[in-house]
Scaffold this motif. Structure first.
Motif, PDB file in Angstrom:
ATOM      1  N   ILE A 169     -19.697 -16.232 -14.670  1.00 13.91           N
ATOM      2  CA  ILE A 169     -19.701 -15.206 -15.439  1.00 13.91           C
ATOM      3  C   ILE A 169     -20.585 -15.367 -16.974  1.00 13.91           C
ATOM      4  CG2 ILE A 169     -18.484 -13.468 -17.176  1.00 13.91           C
ATOM      5  CD1 ILE A 169     -16.113 -14.141 -15.647  1.00 13.91           C
ATOM      6  N   PRO A 170     -21.738 -14.614 -16.825  1.00 15.10           N
ATOM      7  CA  PRO A 170     -22.728 -14.817 -18.131  1.00 15.10           C
ATOM      8  C   PRO A 170     -22.073 -14.636 -19.356  1.00 15.10           C
ATOM      9  CG  PRO A 170     -23.238 -12.915 -16.977  1.00 15.10           C
ATOM     10  CD  PRO A 170     -22.212 -13.514 -15.999  1.00 15.10           C
ATOM     11  N   SER A 171     -22.355 -15.425 -20.220  1.00 17.45           N
ATOM     12  CA  SER A 171     -21.420 -15.659 -21.660  1.00 17.45           C
ATOM     13  C   SER A 171     -22.444 -14.927 -22.575  1.00 17.45           C
ATOM     14  CB  SER A 171     -21.349 -17.040 -22.255  1.00 17.45           C
ATOM     15  OG  SER A 171     -20.789 -16.966 -23.370  1.00 17.45           O
ATOM     16  N   VAL A 172     -21.759 -13.845 -23.149  1.00 17.06           N
ATOM     17  CA  VAL A 172     -22.555 -13.006 -24.170  1.00 17.06           C
ATOM     18  C   VAL A 172     -22.730 -13.834 -25.486  1.00 17.06           C
ATOM     19  CG1 VAL A 172     -22.165 -10.765 -23.186  1.00 17.06           C
ATOM     20  CG2 VAL A 172     -20.413 -11.850 -24.763  1.00 17.06           C
ATOM     21  N   LEU A 173     -22.000 -15.053 -25.580  1.00 15.98           N
ATOM     22  CA  LEU A 173     -21.646 -15.787 -26.864  1.00 15.98           C
ATOM     23  C   LEU A 173     -22.819 -16.554 -27.156  1.00 15.98           C
ATOM     24  CD1 LEU A 173     -19.470 -15.219 -28.683  1.00 15.98           C
ATOM     25  CD2 LEU A 173     -18.480 -17.325 -27.679  1.00 15.98           C
ATOM     26  N   ARG A 192     -16.119  -5.284 -24.634  1.00 14.09           N
ATOM     27  CA  ARG A 192     -17.569  -5.727 -24.018  1.00 14.09           C
ATOM     28  C   ARG A 192     -18.400  -6.545 -24.992  1.00 14.09           C
ATOM     29  NH1 ARG A 192     -22.149  -0.860 -23.172  1.00 14.09           N
ATOM     30  NH2 ARG A 192     -23.763  -2.145 -22.439  1.00 14.09           N
ATOM     31  N   ALA A 193     -18.189  -6.513 -26.233  1.00 15.73           N
ATOM     32  CA  ALA A 193     -18.860  -7.285 -27.293  1.00 15.73           C
ATOM     33  C   ALA A 193     -18.357  -8.730 -27.032  1.00 15.73           C
ATOM     34  CB  ALA A 193     -18.425  -6.911 -28.594  1.00 15.73           C
ATOM     35  N   ARG A 194     -17.381  -9.031 -26.429  1.00 15.13           N
ATOM     36  CA  ARG A 194     -16.583 -10.378 -26.166  1.00 15.13           C
ATOM     37  C   ARG A 194     -17.018 -10.858 -24.890  1.00 15.13           C
ATOM     38  NH1 ARG A 194     -15.050  -7.784 -30.032  1.00 15.13           N
ATOM     39  NH2 ARG A 194     -14.298  -8.539 -32.157  1.00 15.13           N
ATOM     40  N   TYR A 195     -16.907 -10.014 -23.830  1.00 15.71           N
ATOM     41  CA  TYR A 195     -17.263 -10.486 -22.371  1.00 15.71           C
ATOM     42  C   TYR A 195     -18.267 -10.241 -21.806  1.00 15.71           C
ATOM     43  CZ  TYR A 195     -12.404 -12.628 -22.666  1.00 15.71           C
ATOM     44  OH  TYR A 195     -11.311 -13.300 -22.906  1.00 15.71           O
ATOM     45  N   GLY A 196     -19.022  -9.162 -22.524  1.00 12.51           N
ATOM     46  CA  GLY A 196     -20.293  -8.930 -21.924  1.00 12.51           C
ATOM     47  C   GLY A 196     -20.227  -7.644 -20.805  1.00 12.51           C
ATOM     48  N   TYR A 256     -19.935  -7.689 -18.106  1.00 13.97           N
ATOM     49  CA  TYR A 256     -19.602  -8.194 -16.943  1.00 13.97           C
ATOM     50  C   TYR A 256     -18.067  -7.647 -16.751  1.00 13.97           C
ATOM     51  CZ  TYR A 256     -18.278 -11.299 -12.902  1.00 13.97           C
ATOM     52  OH  TYR A 256     -17.950 -11.597 -11.882  1.00 13.97           O
ATOM     53  N   ILE A 304      -9.641 -14.580 -26.686  1.00 12.57           N
ATOM     54  CA  ILE A 304     -10.503 -13.365 -26.271  1.00 12.57           C
ATOM     55  C   ILE A 304     -11.641 -13.324 -27.303  1.00 12.57           C
ATOM     56  CG2 ILE A 304     -10.348 -10.735 -26.308  1.00 12.57           C
ATOM     57  CD1 ILE A 304      -7.466 -11.183 -25.292  1.00 12.57           C
ATOM     58  N   GLU A 305     -11.606 -13.694 -28.335  1.00  9.18           N
ATOM     59  CA  GLU A 305     -12.737 -13.517 -29.268  1.00  9.18           C
ATOM     60  C   GLU A 305     -13.680 -14.454 -28.782  1.00  9.18           C
ATOM     61  OE1 GLU A 305     -13.016 -11.891 -32.055  1.00  9.18           O
ATOM     62  OE2 GLU A 305     -11.146 -10.935 -31.808  1.00  9.18           O
ATOM     63  N   TRP A 306     -13.494 -15.519 -28.314  1.00 16.13           N
ATOM     64  CA  TRP A 306     -14.413 -16.315 -27.650  1.00 16.13           C
ATOM     65  C   TRP A 306     -14.790 -16.333 -26.170  1.00 16.13           C
ATOM     66  CZ3 TRP A 306     -16.828 -20.747 -29.860  1.00 16.13           C
ATOM     67  CH2 TRP A 306     -16.291 -21.191 -31.092  1.00 16.13           C
ATOM     68  N   GLY A 307     -14.326 -15.057 -25.602  1.00 18.25           N
ATOM     69  CA  GLY A 307     -14.617 -14.369 -24.438  1.00 18.25           C
ATOM     70  C   GLY A 307     -14.027 -15.725 -23.369  1.00 18.25           C
TER      71      GLY A 307
END
Lengths: 157, 188
Positions: free
Chosen positions: B33-37, A85-89, A91, B136-139
């Motif tokens: 997809i909204p990015s958390v980054l 979740r920390a990486r993809y939110g 979503y 994956i680390e970069w989402g």
């Protein structure tokens, strides 16, 4: 008969087949079971609306492997989900978490049911009140009989 | 009370109509997809160079401490849109002075080398992400994806999909200019 059963079993095979490939699976059945459960709640970011457990996308496979890797490393289920979740939110979670931003999502249905009960109940109650009428008082009885008598007198003339 | 009840269908129609109007907006991408980054520090990673290529590998430390924000592009030779995007990114580097780093995502080294020899290599550094773990680390949800990273390692902007076509190039240019990633505010 035996052949028929065999044919049916073969026919059912495609439905039982899964995206999880044998080389991904963990040898520990307990850990594997946990991994499957976690995977079913994680959304595949490529083929959206499919969980990673049933998705054949490359990223879904990578995430499945990652889930298993974290489990082997000793993470709890919550820690694994938080890691992704920390990486993809939010979503990636197929079940949205309960937090202030999602209160509307979680409580709107209950609120709507309550509003419905309130409004519907109100309407029904007011209808029932209209139908119920009380006996006329002595004064009203007198007035009515007076009018009736006058009418009769009028008709006779 | 009666008036309120009589007005309920109207209110419901307005609410639903509002949702439909919102849904009809052609600029809305339901797959986005909204990015958390965004506004978060870039993830830690350290990638080896692509074997057979003289370009050095890429680590998080290469993105930090630069004079201007830099661009990280995730690409692969097997990704067809990347080929179209390559020309756009090359132009940004050669004409506008954008600094470009690459993550070669799940690519066979020999294919990547051939691809870069054919099309040219605008990347200062390229890390080879064979396992896809850095992705994956970069989402990452697919290739190509492009990020703008600030000098202190903060991710400022993410573009999902190829930066190809006038709309995409304009959005990307705006983001580059706002981030100050181009010298002298160049770009068009």
């Amino acid at each position: 008969m035996r052949q028929l059963i065999f044919a049916l079993c073969i026919g059912a095979l495609p439905f039982a087949a899964n995206a999880v490939e044998p080389d991904e699976m963990l040898t520990d059945p307990l850990l594997e079971q946990r991994a499957r459960e976690i995977s079913k709640d994680l959304r595949c970011v490529v083929c959206q609306n499919q969980d990673i457990d049933s998705s054949n996308a490359g990223v879904a496979r990578d995430l499945r492997l990652l889930v298993r890797e974290r489990l082997v490393a000793g993470d709890t289920d919550t820690q694994v989900v938080e890691y992704i979740r920390a990486r993809y939110g939010d979503y990636v979670l197929l079940k949205p978490p309960l937090e202030p931003a999602t209160y509307a999502l979680w409580f709107a249905p209950i609120a709507f049911v309550l509003i419905g009960v309130f409004v519907g109940g109100g309407v029904l109650m007011s209808r029932r009140k209209q139908e119920a009428f009380e006996d006329l008082g002595a004064e009203d009885e007198n007035t009515v009989s007076e009018i009736l008598r006058q009418n009769e007198a009028g008709d006779a003339s | 009370m009666k008036r309120l009840i009589a007005g309920l269908p109207f209110i419901a129609a307005v609410i639903f109509g509002g949702f439909f109007l919102w849904g009809l907006n052609p600029d809305r991408d339901p797959n986005e997809i909204p990015s958390v980054l965004i506004s978060q520090p870039a993830p830690a990673f350290d990638l080896d160079p692509v074997p057979g290529l003289e370009t050095p590998g890429l680590a998080r430390s290469d993105l930090v401490g630069n004079e201007r924000p830099v661009v990280v592009n995730v690409f692969a030779s097997w990704c067809v849109p990347c080929r179209a995007e390559h020309a756009v990114l090359t132009r940004f580097v050669e004409r506008d002075g954008m600094r470009l780093f690459g993550i070669n995502y799940k690519d066979k080294p020999e294919d990547a080398v051939k691809w870069l020899n054919d099309l040219g290599n605008p990347y200062e550094r390229i890390g080879s992400d064979l396992s896809g773990r850095t992705g994956i680390e970069w989402g990452l949800s697919g290739v190509p994806e492009t990020f703008i990273v600030d000098g202190d390692g903060t991710v400022l902007f993410r573009y999902v999909g190829p930066v190809v076509g006038p709309d995409a190039v304009e959005r990307f240019t705006t983001a580059l200019t706002q981030a100050g990633a181009l010298p002298n505010g160049a770009g068009s």
